[in-house]
Design a protein around this motif. Structure first.
Motif, short mmCIF file in Angstrom:
data_model
loop_
_atom_site.label_atom_id
_atom_site.label_comp_id
_atom_site.label_asym_id
_atom_site.label_seq_id
_atom_site.Cartn_x
_atom_site.Cartn_y
_atom_site.Cartn_z
N ALA A 84 21.55 0.06 -47.07
CA ALA A 84 21.94 1.45 -47.86
C ALA A 84 21.98 2.52 -46.65
N ILE A 85 20.69 2.47 -45.98
CA ILE A 85 20.64 3.31 -44.80
C ILE A 85 21.81 3.59 -44.06
N ALA A 86 21.79 2.23 -43.47
CA ALA A 86 23.08 2.24 -42.38
C ALA A 86 24.43 2.77 -42.92
N GLN B 174 18.87 9.48 -42.41
CA GLN B 174 19.00 8.77 -43.77
C GLN B 174 17.57 7.76 -43.78
N LEU B 175 17.07 7.31 -42.64
CA LEU B 175 15.76 6.68 -43.04
C LEU B 175 14.96 7.66 -43.62
N GLY B 176 14.87 8.86 -43.49
CA GLY B 176 14.06 9.85 -44.07
C GLY B 176 14.26 10.01 -45.37
N ALA B 177 15.67 10.03 -45.64
CA ALA B 177 16.12 9.99 -47.32
C ALA B 177 15.62 9.05 -48.00
N TYR B 178 15.43 7.84 -47.51
CA TYR B 178 14.94 6.82 -48.36
C TYR B 178 13.46 6.43 -48.29
N THR B 179 12.88 7.00 -47.12
CA THR B 179 11.34 6.73 -46.92
C THR B 179 10.54 8.05 -47.00
#
Length: 387
Positions: free
Chosen positions: A358-360, A272-277
Motif C-alpha cells: 500500500a505504501i508503494a 508514505q512510509l511516515g503516513a503508515y508508520t
C-alpha cells in the motif's frame, strides 16, 4: 541551467541571542494578538518558552497559545489551530520549534483565512490560497528547512496520505544555534541527514550536467558531512551547530534549486512510509537513500560519479564512471552508519506487518528522477530496506 525567476521573501535573523536582539523590533510591526505555537513542551523545559514569553509580554501582546503540535503533524491538528486562530482573532503567528511546528503553522495561517477545506481546495480544486495570517519562525530544531519556504508536509490520517500543502512564507526566521544545543543527538543527526537529503534530491534532478547551482550544492553537502563529524567528535561544538542550522536553511531556501527541476523520489517514498508508520523522517530517509540509489546506479551514473569525487573525496584515478558511482553509494552508506543513523526499518522499530504494498502504491512517482520507477520497483526498495 534551466530558465528561472528567483525571489525570496523571508528575512533571516541569524546568530546567538538573535531572539533577544531582533524579536522586539519584528513584533512592533505586527498586530495585537499573537499565537504562540509550539510542540510537546520541550521549550518550557529548556527555558526558550520563558525567554520568548517575556519578549512578547514586554511588547504588550495578547498571547494565544497553540501547543501539542506533534511530529508528522496531522490535518486534524491544522484544523484545530485554524479554528483557534479564527476564534481568537489572531493577528500574527510565532511558530517555535522544528519542521513539524513550522509546517503545521504555515497551513494554519492559510486555513484560518479560507472559508473552504484547504485539502479539498488544493488537491481537489487545484488552487493555492492567497491570503494568510502573517508569521515568524523561531527555529529550535534544524533539518527540514521549513522556515525557508511555503511548503508543508501534513499527514491526513483518514486518507493515509502524507503530502504537501501550500501555506504562507514566514516574514522572518530566527536561527540561533544556542537554541539547538538541547536537541537530542539522535535528532541532530536525523535533522542533518534530512538537510543532506534535500541537497541530494535537488542535485539529482535536471539538468544532469554540471552547473553553478549544483556546484554550490556540492559545497553545502561537504559542509553538512564535515559538521556532522565535528558534532560526533564534540556534541557541544556551537560552531558546528551554527553551520548545520544554516546548511538546513540553504538546502531549502531555493538557491540550490535555481535553474533545476528537482528529483525527490526518496522523499515521496519516505512520506508514505511516515503516513503508515508515523516514523522519524530523517531516519527513514537514511534507510531509503542508499537502497534507492543502488536501483538508480545506471541512470544516475554521471551525477553519482561527480558526487563521489566532489563531495566524498573519492580518488578518480584508475576508476571508471560506473565504479565512481558505486563508490558514492558506498560512501553514503558508510556515513549513515558513522552518524549513528539506522540502516534498516527494523532498526527504526518498524513492524514487519506494515502494508508495504500500500505504501508503494500510494507513493508519488516523481517526473524528474533519472530513473522512471514503477510502484513494483518501489516495493522492491521497501522490502530491501526492511532488514
Amino acid at each position: 541551467m534551466n530558465e528561472f525567476v528567483y525571489s525570496y521573501p523571508t528575512k533571516v535573523l541569524f546568530g546567538e541571542k538573535a531572539a533577544a536582539k531582533h524579536l522586539p523590533a519584528e513584533l512592533s510591526k505586527v498586530g495585537q494578538t499573537v499565537m504562540l505555537a509550539y510542540g510537546g513542551g520541550s521549550i518550557k523545559r529548556n527555558g526558550i518558552y520563558d525567554e520568548l514569553l517575556s519578549v512578547l509580554q514586554a511588547a504588550g501582546k495578547r498571547i494565544v497559545e497553540f501547543s501539542g503540535i506533534m511530529s508528522n503533524p496531522t490535518y486534524a491538528k491544522v484544523q484545530e489551530g485554524a479554528a483557534l486562530a479564527k476564534a481568537e482573532g489572531v493577528d500574527f503567528i510565532l511558530a517555535v520549534g522544528g519542521g513539524s511546528v513550522l509546517d503545521c503553522c504555515k497551513v494554519v495561517s492559510a486555513q484560518a483565512k479560507l472559508t473552504t477545506d484547504l485539502w479539498s481546495f488544493e488537491y481537489g480544486e487545484k488552487k493555492q490560497p492567497a491570503e494568510f495570517i502573517p508569521m515568524g519562525a523561531v527555529v529550535t530544531a534544524f533539518g527540514t528547512g521549513s522556515e525557508m519556504n511555503n511548503g508543508a508536509v501534513i499527514t491526513h490520517a483518514e486518507k493515509k496520505i502524507k503530502g504537501a500543502l501550500w501555506g504562507a512564507f514566514y516574514d522572518f526566521a530566527i536561527l540561533d544555534p544556542l537554541y539547538t544545543m538541547t536537541m537530542p543527538l539522535k535528532q541532530v543527526f536525523s535533522g542533518a541527514f534530512d538537510s543532506l537529503s534535500h541537497c541530494m534530491e535537488t542535485y539529482m534532478g535536471k539538468p544532469r550536467t554540471s552547473n553553478l547551482s549544483d556546484e554550490i550544492n556540492e559545497a553545502c553537502q561537504r559542509n553538512i558531512i564535515a559538521h556532522v563529524r565535528a558534532t560526533l567528535a564534540n556534541p557541544q561544538d556551537v560552531q558546528a551547530r551554527s553551520e548545520l542550522i544554516w546548511a538546513a536553511a540553504m538546502a531549502e531556501n531555493g538557491i540550490l534549486k535555481i535553474g533545476k527541476a528537482t528529483d525527490f523520489q526518496a522523499h515521496m517514498l519516505e512520506h508514505q512510509l511516515g503516513a503508515y508508520t508515523d516514523c522519524n523522517h530523517g531516519q527513514g530517509l537514511a534507510v531509503i537513500h542508499p537502497v534507492l540509489y543502488r536501483h538508480m546506479l545506471t541512470e544516475g551514473e554521471e551525477q553519482f560519479a561527480r558526487l563521489a569525487v566532489n563531495v566524498w573525496g573519492v580518488d578518480p584515478s584508475g576508476k571508471s564512471q560506473a565504479e565512481l558511482a558505486e563508490a558514492f553509494v558506498q560512501s553514503l552508506a558508510a556515513f549513515i552508519k558513522e552518524a549513528t543513523l539506522p540502516t534498516t526499518f527494523a532498526e527504526m522499530g518498524i513492524s514487519n506487518d506494515v502494508d508495504y504494498k500500500a505504501i508503494a502504491q500510494s507513493t508519488v512517482l516523481t517526473p524528474n528522477c533519472c530513473k522512471k520507477f514503477t510502484t513494483e520497483e518501489l516495493l522492491d526498495v521497501l522490502m530491501e530496506c526492511k532488514g
